[in-house]
Design a protein around this motif. Structure first.
Motif, PDB file in Angstrom:
ATOM      1  N   LEU A 168      41.270  51.925  19.026  1.00 33.69           N
ATOM      2  CA  LEU A 168      40.096  51.378  19.708  1.00 33.69           C
ATOM      3  C   LEU A 168      40.320  51.298  21.210  1.00 33.69           C
ATOM      4  CD1 LEU A 168      39.119  48.436  17.331  1.00 33.69           C
ATOM      5  CD2 LEU A 168      37.819  50.527  17.730  1.00 33.69           C
ATOM      6  N   HIS A 169      41.477  50.765  21.599  1.00 33.11           N
ATOM      7  CA  HIS A 169      41.773  50.619  23.025  1.00 33.11           C
ATOM      8  C   HIS A 169      41.881  51.975  23.718  1.00 33.11           C
ATOM      9  CE1 HIS A 169      43.521  46.301  22.432  1.00 33.11           C
ATOM     10  NE2 HIS A 169      42.213  46.366  22.231  1.00 33.11           N
ATOM     11  N   SER A 170      42.402  52.983  23.024  1.00 34.11           N
ATOM     12  CA  SER A 170      42.495  54.326  23.624  1.00 34.11           C
ATOM     13  C   SER A 170      41.112  54.919  23.874  1.00 34.11           C
ATOM     14  CB  SER A 170      43.318  55.264  22.735  1.00 34.11           C
ATOM     15  OG  SER A 170      42.577  55.685  21.597  1.00 34.11           O
ATOM     16  N   ARG A 171      40.115  54.413  23.152  1.00 34.34           N
ATOM     17  CA  ARG A 171      38.724  54.850  23.326  1.00 34.34           C
ATOM     18  C   ARG A 171      37.944  53.910  24.242  1.00 34.34           C
ATOM     19  NH1 ARG A 171      40.606  59.106  21.844  1.00 34.34           N
ATOM     20  NH2 ARG A 171      40.201  60.032  19.830  1.00 34.34           N
ATOM     21  N   GLY A 172      38.658  52.895  24.791  1.00 37.19           N
ATOM     22  CA  GLY A 172      38.002  51.976  25.717  1.00 37.19           C
ATOM     23  C   GLY A 172      37.169  50.908  25.059  1.00 37.19           C
ATOM     24  N   VAL A 173      37.477  50.584  23.811  1.00 39.97           N
ATOM     25  CA  VAL A 173      36.705  49.586  23.073  1.00 39.97           C
ATOM     26  C   VAL A 173      37.615  48.423  22.682  1.00 39.97           C
ATOM     27  CG1 VAL A 173      35.393  49.146  20.953  1.00 39.97           C
ATOM     28  CG2 VAL A 173      35.126  51.327  22.157  1.00 39.97           C
ATOM     29  N   ALA A 174      37.137  47.214  22.917  1.00 44.55           N
ATOM     30  CA  ALA A 174      37.822  46.001  22.469  1.00 44.55           C
ATOM     31  C   ALA A 174      37.012  45.392  21.329  1.00 44.55           C
ATOM     32  CB  ALA A 174      37.939  45.004  23.616  1.00 44.55           C
ATOM     33  N   HIS A 175      37.679  44.948  20.283  1.00 40.21           N
ATOM     34  CA  HIS A 175      36.987  44.369  19.129  1.00 40.21           C
ATOM     35  C   HIS A 175      36.458  42.967  19.440  1.00 40.21           C
ATOM     36  CE1 HIS A 175      36.339  42.556  15.187  1.00 40.21           C
ATOM     37  NE2 HIS A 175      36.225  43.791  14.715  1.00 40.21           N
ATOM     38  N   ARG A 176      37.291  42.115  19.989  1.00 41.88           N
ATOM     39  CA  ARG A 176      36.990  40.766  20.460  1.00 41.88           C
ATOM     40  C   ARG A 176      36.723  39.733  19.367  1.00 41.88           C
ATOM     41  NH1 ARG A 176      33.489  40.364  25.712  1.00 41.88           N
ATOM     42  NH2 ARG A 176      31.762  40.717  24.306  1.00 41.88           N
TER      43      ARG A 176
ATOM     44  N   ALA B 277      33.166  45.371  22.706  1.00 44.51           N
ATOM     45  CA  ALA B 277      32.681  45.705  24.048  1.00 44.51           C
ATOM     46  C   ALA B 277      33.467  46.886  24.596  1.00 44.51           C
ATOM     47  CB  ALA B 277      32.844  44.514  24.977  1.00 44.51           C
ATOM     48  N   VAL B 278      32.804  47.669  25.411  1.00 40.53           N
ATOM     49  CA  VAL B 278      33.437  48.785  26.106  1.00 40.53           C
ATOM     50  C   VAL B 278      34.102  48.242  27.363  1.00 40.53           C
ATOM     51  CG1 VAL B 278      33.013  50.967  27.299  1.00 40.53           C
ATOM     52  CG2 VAL B 278      31.790  50.438  25.173  1.00 40.53           C
ATOM     53  N   PHE B 279      35.381  48.555  27.549  1.00 38.78           N
ATOM     54  CA  PHE B 279      36.071  48.070  28.747  1.00 38.78           C
ATOM     55  C   PHE B 279      36.598  49.205  29.622  1.00 38.78           C
ATOM     56  CE2 PHE B 279      39.441  48.395  25.631  1.00 38.78           C
ATOM     57  CZ  PHE B 279      40.512  48.907  26.352  1.00 38.78           C
ATOM     58  N   ILE B 280      36.339  50.445  29.220  1.00 40.99           N
ATOM     59  CA  ILE B 280      36.651  51.591  30.078  1.00 40.99           C
ATOM     60  C   ILE B 280      35.325  52.254  30.430  1.00 40.99           C
ATOM     61  CG2 ILE B 280      37.781  53.839  30.275  1.00 40.99           C
ATOM     62  CD1 ILE B 280      39.851  51.701  30.109  1.00 40.99           C
ATOM     63  N   VAL B 281      34.980  52.224  31.704  1.00 45.89           N
ATOM     64  CA  VAL B 281      33.726  52.805  32.168  1.00 45.89           C
ATOM     65  C   VAL B 281      34.066  53.805  33.262  1.00 45.89           C
ATOM     66  CG1 VAL B 281      31.496  52.328  33.239  1.00 45.89           C
ATOM     67  CG2 VAL B 281      32.464  50.698  31.598  1.00 45.89           C
TER      68      VAL B 281
ATOM     69  N   LEU C 155      39.820  29.363  27.456  1.00 42.50           N
ATOM     70  CA  LEU C 155      39.920  28.316  28.476  1.00 42.50           C
ATOM     71  C   LEU C 155      39.333  28.669  29.827  1.00 42.50           C
ATOM     72  CD1 LEU C 155      43.580  27.272  27.645  1.00 42.50           C
ATOM     73  CD2 LEU C 155      41.467  26.187  26.870  1.00 42.50           C
ATOM     74  N   LYS C 156      39.025  29.927  30.036  1.00 37.70           N
ATOM     75  CA  LYS C 156      38.532  30.332  31.355  1.00 37.70           C
ATOM     76  C   LYS C 156      37.115  30.884  31.255  1.00 37.70           C
ATOM     77  CE  LYS C 156      43.017  31.648  33.212  1.00 37.70           C
ATOM     78  NZ  LYS C 156      43.794  32.739  33.774  1.00 37.70           N
ATOM     79  N   ALA C 157      36.368  30.638  32.253  1.00 39.18           N
ATOM     80  CA  ALA C 157      35.029  31.220  32.331  1.00 39.18           C
ATOM     81  C   ALA C 157      35.063  32.520  33.123  1.00 39.18           C
ATOM     82  CB  ALA C 157      34.072  30.241  32.987  1.00 39.18           C
ATOM     83  N   SER C 158      36.232  32.844  33.685  1.00 38.65           N
ATOM     84  CA  SER C 158      36.338  34.035  34.523  1.00 38.65           C
ATOM     85  C   SER C 158      36.525  35.293  33.685  1.00 38.65           C
ATOM     86  CB  SER C 158      37.510  33.878  35.495  1.00 38.65           C
ATOM     87  OG  SER C 158      38.716  33.781  34.771  1.00 38.65           O
ATOM     88  N   LYS C 159      36.641  36.398  34.352  1.00 41.87           N
ATOM     89  CA  LYS C 159      36.809  37.690  33.695  1.00 41.87           C
ATOM     90  C   LYS C 159      38.252  37.853  33.216  1.00 41.87           C
ATOM     91  CE  LYS C 159      33.190  39.785  36.441  1.00 41.87           C
ATOM     92  NZ  LYS C 159      32.831  40.832  37.376  1.00 41.87           N
ATOM     93  N   TYR C 160      38.424  38.720  32.225  1.00 46.16           N
ATOM     94  CA  TYR C 160      39.746  38.941  31.655  1.00 46.16           C
ATOM     95  C   TYR C 160      39.899  40.401  31.227  1.00 46.16           C
ATOM     96  CZ  TYR C 160      36.908  38.188  27.470  1.00 46.16           C
ATOM     97  OH  TYR C 160      35.920  38.250  26.534  1.00 46.16           O
ATOM     98  N   SER C 161      41.141  40.825  31.102  1.00 44.48           N
ATOM     99  CA  SER C 161      41.463  42.161  30.617  1.00 44.48           C
ATOM    100  C   SER C 161      41.339  42.163  29.095  1.00 44.48           C
ATOM    101  CB  SER C 161      42.881  42.535  31.045  1.00 44.48           C
ATOM    102  OG  SER C 161      43.228  43.793  30.531  1.00 44.48           O
ATOM    103  N   ALA C 162      40.653  43.142  28.543  1.00 48.91           N
ATOM    104  CA  ALA C 162      40.344  43.159  27.118  1.00 48.91           C
ATOM    105  C   ALA C 162      41.542  43.418  26.203  1.00 48.91           C
ATOM    106  CB  ALA C 162      39.245  44.178  26.849  1.00 48.91           C
ATOM    107  N   PRO C 163      42.385  44.428  26.454  1.00 43.99           N
ATOM    108  CA  PRO C 163      43.436  44.736  25.479  1.00 43.99           C
ATOM    109  C   PRO C 163      44.361  43.560  25.137  1.00 43.99           C
ATOM    110  CG  PRO C 163      43.170  46.576  26.963  1.00 43.99           C
ATOM    111  CD  PRO C 163      42.330  45.443  27.512  1.00 43.99           C
TER     112      PRO C 163
END
Length: 137
Positions: free
Chosen positions: A37-45, A69-73, A96-104
């Protein structure tokens, strides 16, 4: 819509009944699926035992992609945002955070919690929040 029949239901239904060999094979399949999934830019979440389907002979399939969600654009990693997933399996940066994060790394965190759950037949904490001393550690 047609899907394969999974007689045991989800991984949740068989935790506590697994041999060490089954745990190893299932975790290897989970790791391989998440890597794909990650190699295709997709995170399951929302990786959790309820979204994993044991198909026999150590085969494990990932299901329920409604929070994916797609995380490689355009060949570049974009940060994701939003508290999505199931709290117990959610990485701290999501919970715990409302900020952005790295998906993998957030999917990998969930995989670790799932492995802990398969091996010990317990979750690593009672509640995924800072009030729980096990979670804080």
């Amino acid at each position: 819509m047609f899907m394969e029949y999974c007689s045991p239901g989800s991984l949740f239904n068989v935790i506590g009944k697994l041999s060490q060999e089954d745990i190893g094979r299932y975790f290897d399949h989970l790791r391989s699926a998440v890597d794909y999934l990650h190699s295709r830019g997709v995170a399951h979440r929302d990786l959790k035992p309820e979204n994993l389907l044991p198909m026999g002979e150590g085969v494990l399939k990932v299901a329920d992609f409604d929070l994916a969600a797609v995380f490689i654009v355009d060949g570049k990693e974009v940060q994701l945002k939003g508290r999505v997933g199931t709290k117990t399996y959610m990485a701290p940066e999501v919970l715990l955070k409302a900020s952005k994060y790295s998906a993998p790394p957030t999917d990998l965190w969930s995989c670790g919690v799932i492995l802990f759950n398969m091996v010990t037949v317990n979750k690593p904490w009672n509640s995924a929040n800072l009030d729980d001393s096990d979670y804080r550690r």
